[in-house]
Scaffold this motif. Structure first.
Motif, mmCIF file in Angstrom:
data_model
loop_
_atom_site.group_PDB
_atom_site.id
_atom_site.type_symbol
_atom_site.label_atom_id
_atom_site.label_comp_id
_atom_site.label_asym_id
_atom_site.label_seq_id
_atom_site.Cartn_x
_atom_site.Cartn_y
_atom_site.Cartn_z
ATOM 1 N N LEU A 2 0.828 -1.205 0.000
ATOM 2 C CA LEU A 2 0.000 0.000 0.000
ATOM 3 C C LEU A 2 0.866 1.259 0.000
ATOM 4 O O LEU A 2 0.569 2.226 -0.704
ATOM 5 C CB LEU A 2 -0.927 0.002 1.213
ATOM 6 N N ALA A 3 1.930 1.241 0.784
ATOM 7 C CA ALA A 3 2.822 2.395 0.837
ATOM 8 C C ALA A 3 3.470 2.650 -0.516
ATOM 9 O O ALA A 3 3.604 3.803 -0.946
ATOM 10 C CB ALA A 3 3.897 2.186 1.914
ATOM 11 N N GLN A 4 3.858 1.579 -1.212
ATOM 12 C CA GLN A 4 4.491 1.736 -2.518
ATOM 13 C C GLN A 4 3.512 2.293 -3.545
ATOM 14 O O GLN A 4 3.851 3.189 -4.328
ATOM 15 C CB GLN A 4 5.045 0.389 -3.000
ATOM 16 N N VAL A 5 2.289 1.780 -3.546
ATOM 17 C CA VAL A 5 1.260 2.282 -4.467
ATOM 18 C C VAL A 5 1.002 3.760 -4.196
ATOM 19 O O VAL A 5 0.923 4.586 -5.121
ATOM 20 C CB VAL A 5 -0.037 1.462 -4.334
ATOM 21 N N ALA A 6 0.866 4.101 -2.916
ATOM 22 C CA ALA A 6 0.611 5.493 -2.548
ATOM 23 C C ALA A 6 1.753 6.392 -3.003
ATOM 24 O O ALA A 6 1.528 7.462 -3.588
ATOM 25 C CB ALA A 6 0.419 5.600 -1.039
#
Length: 208
Positions: free
Chosen positions: A16-20
């Motif tokens: 999720l952090a990478q997508v964000a």
């Protein structure tokens, strides 16, 4: 079983952090909503919020444990070592992260410094490092005994040193970012620490 769940949760959190982060870099932090991130990751808004309370936390999640690791390194330094040198060596943990992924570190630093809310949240997190570092110095001062609770009034100097060390880190990162990540972050930290170190400690602080 619990360990397996923790690993799975950490993997989802990292994804999720990478997508964000990719969305923030492409479209701009302020233009991307939590719903945008959730949609791009294929999860619901509520799922995103179970892992991160805010958009800022999605960017800065990797920093959460950094202060603890720096404090552990300071605590493990030789007891006879001067506090200022121990603090500098503790920040080798941060320098190594920058060296390991300079492109990613530079992209993150640029995003943080170009986004006021991220910059403010990052400084807030670093303020939380002050008592951790001061506590590590206090344990060294008291022969490595484990300490809990706030730093005592007689140890105000430890909080001041911890705060000064973190200011040196911020200044070094600012210079590193402005130079597109070309200088070695460790060299910049050495120079920042040397500017405040007593003359007799300047060489010792820069030594491994």
């Amino acid at each position: 079983m619990r360990k397996t769940r923790d690993i799975a949760r950490a993997a989802v959190r990292a994804q999720l952090a990478q997508v964000a982060f990719e969305l923030f870099r492409r479209d701009g932090f302020d233009r991307v909503t939590i719903n945008d991130v959730a949609g791009a990751a294929g999860v619901s808004r509520n799922t995103f919020l179970r892992y991160f309370e805010t958009k800022e936390d999605a960017v800065l999640a990797a920093f959460d444990a950094r202060g603890e690791r720096v404090a552990e390194t300071v605590r493990a330094r030789p007891p006879e070592e001067e506090d200022w040198t121990a603090l500098r060596r503790g920040l080798d943990i941060v320098a190594e992260e920058y060296r390991r992924d300079p492109a990613g570190a530079l992209a993150t630093a640029l995003l943080i410094r170009q986004t006021p809310s991220l910059h403010a949240r990052n400084l807030e997190k670093q303020c939380g490092w002050r008592p951790l570092l001061a506590g590590a110095l206090a344990e060294r001062r008291h022969s490595g005994s484990v300490r809990s609770g706030p730093v005592r009034s007689g140890e105000l100097d430890l909080l001041v040193r911890a705060a000064a060390a973190l200011d040196c880190l911020d200044i070094a990162v600012d210079h590193w970012t402005a130079a597109d990540g070309r200088p070695d972050i460790g060299d910049l930290l050495d120079a920042a620490f040397a500017a405040l170190a007593p003359p007799a400690l300047t060489q010792a602080t820069a030594a491994p």
